[in-house]
Design an enzyme around this catalytic site. Structure first.
Site: not given
Length: 247
Positions: A155-157, A159
């Site tokens: 999820a972070y990557a 974004s």
């Protein structure tokens, strides 16, 4: 870094009270920039950074705002221009990271990350595109996790992959304005946020893959930001990976 009228170049560092943001703020101040240290919630820490810069002979102020709020951030840009007379560089370090396997990801965390990391990047980038003076630079911050594909980082990557796409397209859209737009994608970096909750063994394991056999430091990342903010004018529309060779 000053022109013939000895007017300093002016930088706004979003997330300037964080680990990388602080190092960038201090490095740009050392390079002669007047610096606006932006914060979202930690006024005390942002104020300390400004006090240190001023004590060292630099010029600095704090500005506050939710990076995803276009009205609040426009007011922050207004404050910088009112204090220093213009704006030359924006370094957008503000962001949040929540780690989880995709199968168990809390979608509320996904929404929260995307609000800050994606919408926030668009808000700040749009303002920068309209406010930066000629010869200016916008520097967004991504992550090497867009290439490393480590579990729990999806999820972070995702974004930050959006931030990279935004950056690359905006660089082409600003043709004729003499403004560079680039992204920095750090690898594992020894910030307080990164180190929180990790034991010595975990830190050593994360440092191992880099051929230089250490974690990055906030100062390593600030070095790259300072280059893109100053002499690196021929670098435009790029994602730079300061990660010691990890990817």
């Amino acid at each position: 870094m000053s022109d013939a009228n000895t007017t300093p170049r002016v930088a706004l560092v979003t997330g300037g009270s964080g680990g990388i943001g602080r190092a960038v703020s201090e490095r740009l101040a050392a390079d002669g920039f007047a610096v606006a240290v932006h914060y979202g919630g930690n006024a005390r820490r942002a104020g300390q950074i400004v006090d240190e810069i001023v004590a060292g002979g630099g010029r600095a102020i704090t500005v506050v705002g939710d990076v995803a709020d276009e009205v609040g951030m426009a007011e922050a840009f207004d404050s910088v221009e009112a204090e220093f007379g213009g704006l030359d560089v924006v370094v957008n370090t503000a962001g949040i990271m929540v780690l989880s396997p995709v199968a168990s990801l809390d979608l509320a965390d996904l929404d929260r990350m995307h609000r800050t990391n994606v919408r926030g990047a668009f808000v700040v980038s749009r303002l920068a595109a309209n406010r930066l003076r000629r010869g200016g630079a916008l520097i967004n911050v991504s992550t090497s996790q867009t290439r490393l594909q480590h579990p729990t980082y999806a999820a972070y990557a995702a974004s930050k992959a959006a931030v990279e796409s935004l950056t690359l397209v905006l660089a082409r859209e600003l043709r004729g304005k003499d403004i560079t737009v680039n992204a920095i994608a750090p690898g594992p970096t020894a910030t307080p946020l990164f180190l929180d909750g990790k034991d010595e063994h975990t830190v050593e394991r994360l440092a191992g893959p880099a051929p230089l056999e250490r974690l990055g430091t906030p100062e390593d990342i600030a070095e790259v930001a300072a280059f893109l903010a100053g002499p690196g004018r021929w670098i435009n529309g790029q994602v730079v990976f300061p990660n010691g060779g990890i990817a």
